[in-house]
Design a protein around this motif. Structure first.
Motif, PDB file in Angstrom:
ATOM      1  N   ILE A   1     -63.132 -19.267 106.690  1.00  0.00           N
ATOM      2  CA  ILE A   1     -62.194 -20.374 106.431  1.00  0.00           C
ATOM      3  C   ILE A   1     -61.857 -21.085 107.731  1.00  0.00           C
ATOM      4  N   LYS A   2     -61.716 -20.341 108.817  1.00  0.00           N
ATOM      5  CA  LYS A   2     -61.362 -20.922 110.114  1.00  0.00           C
ATOM      6  C   LYS A   2     -62.454 -21.832 110.644  1.00  0.00           C
TER       7      LYS A   2
ATOM      8  N   LYS B   1     -65.616 -14.321  97.342  1.00  0.00           N
ATOM      9  CA  LYS B   1     -64.434 -14.933  98.004  1.00  0.00           C
ATOM     10  C   LYS B   1     -64.748 -15.280  99.446  1.00  0.00           C
TER      11      LYS B   1
ATOM     12  N   LEU C   1     -64.563 -24.981  95.301  1.00  0.00           N
ATOM     13  CA  LEU C   1     -63.198 -25.158  95.791  1.00  0.00           C
ATOM     14  C   LEU C   1     -62.186 -24.842  94.704  1.00  0.00           C
ATOM     15  N   LYS C   2     -61.172 -24.090  95.066  1.00  0.00           N
ATOM     16  CA  LYS C   2     -60.068 -23.750  94.158  1.00  0.00           C
ATOM     17  C   LYS C   2     -58.795 -24.399  94.695  1.00  0.00           C
ATOM     18  N   ASP C   3     -57.640 -23.987  94.194  1.00  0.00           N
ATOM     19  CA  ASP C   3     -56.368 -24.580  94.615  1.00  0.00           C
ATOM     20  C   ASP C   3     -56.118 -24.409  96.115  1.00  0.00           C
ATOM     21  N   THR C   4     -56.583 -23.321  96.689  1.00  0.00           N
ATOM     22  CA  THR C   4     -56.488 -23.131  98.144  1.00  0.00           C
ATOM     23  C   THR C   4     -57.844 -22.663  98.649  1.00  0.00           C
ATOM     24  N   LEU C   5     -58.090 -22.846  99.940  1.00  0.00           N
ATOM     25  CA  LEU C   5     -59.345 -22.398 100.529  1.00  0.00           C
ATOM     26  C   LEU C   5     -59.482 -20.884 100.418  1.00  0.00           C
ATOM     27  N   ALA C   6     -58.356 -20.169 100.552  1.00  0.00           N
ATOM     28  CA  ALA C   6     -58.376 -18.704 100.462  1.00  0.00           C
ATOM     29  C   ALA C   6     -58.807 -18.223  99.076  1.00  0.00           C
ATOM     30  N   ASN C   7     -58.572 -19.014  98.030  1.00  0.00           N
ATOM     31  CA  ASN C   7     -58.987 -18.657  96.673  1.00  0.00           C
ATOM     32  C   ASN C   7     -60.372 -19.193  96.320  1.00  0.00           C
ATOM     33  N   SER C   8     -60.942 -19.982  97.206  1.00  0.00           N
ATOM     34  CA  SER C   8     -62.254 -20.576  96.956  1.00  0.00           C
ATOM     35  C   SER C   8     -63.350 -19.519  97.083  1.00  0.00           C
TER      36      SER C   8
END
Length: 145
Positions: free
Chosen positions: A143-144, A137, A98-105
């Motif tokens: 993500i959805k 990535k 996990l990163k700051d956002t799910l899109a960056n995870s």
């Protein structure tokens, strides 16, 4: 059996649902007992929670939601260690970072968790395949989930 978890507090688990990692997970060799917990209802994400260490938990997902052509052959030693008799007994998961956002995870496609769903034996397998990345990535579709 009650355990304390990193994300959902103290819960009751069925001892029959405990997953056994005979040699632990790389970097956590002393941790051999885990349980899979839902992150939220109908989600493709789950929590792999240590039954002995409250703050040791990994977010998992199915790699097939991330990359549709994800495919690999298990080596004979893993098949024997997990006592796999049929492909239908096998479940495969990838660890999410996990990163700051799910899109960056990212998700680790290079070292999947392989589980024998019949006997609950599991192992993290390091694939000898340059096609799969350690930090892949997450896709918008996954993500959805």
């Amino acid at each position: 059996m009650k355990i304390k978890t990193a994300y959902i507090g103290e819960i009751e688990i069925d001892p029959l649902e405990i997953l056994i990692f005979e040699h632990g997970i790389p970097g956590f060799e002393d941790e051999t007992s885990f349980v899979l917990l839902p992150l939220e209802e109908k989600s493709i994400y789950q929590i792999l929670q240590s039954t002995k260490t409250e703050n040791l938990a990994f977010i998992l997902t199915t790699p097939y939601a991330v990359i549709s052509n994800y495919n690999f052959d298990l080596d004979e030693a893993t098949v024997k260690a997990l006592e796999i008799n049929s492909e239908s007994e096998v479940a495969v998961f990838s660890i999410v970072s996990l990163k700051d956002t799910l899109a960056n995870s990212t998700v680790n496609l290079k070292a999947p968790i392989v589980l024998n769903t019949t006997n609950k034996k599991a192992k993290q397998v390091i694939l000898d395949n340059e096609e799969f990345a350690i930090r892949h990535k997450l896709s918008l579709e996954s993500i959805k989930g």
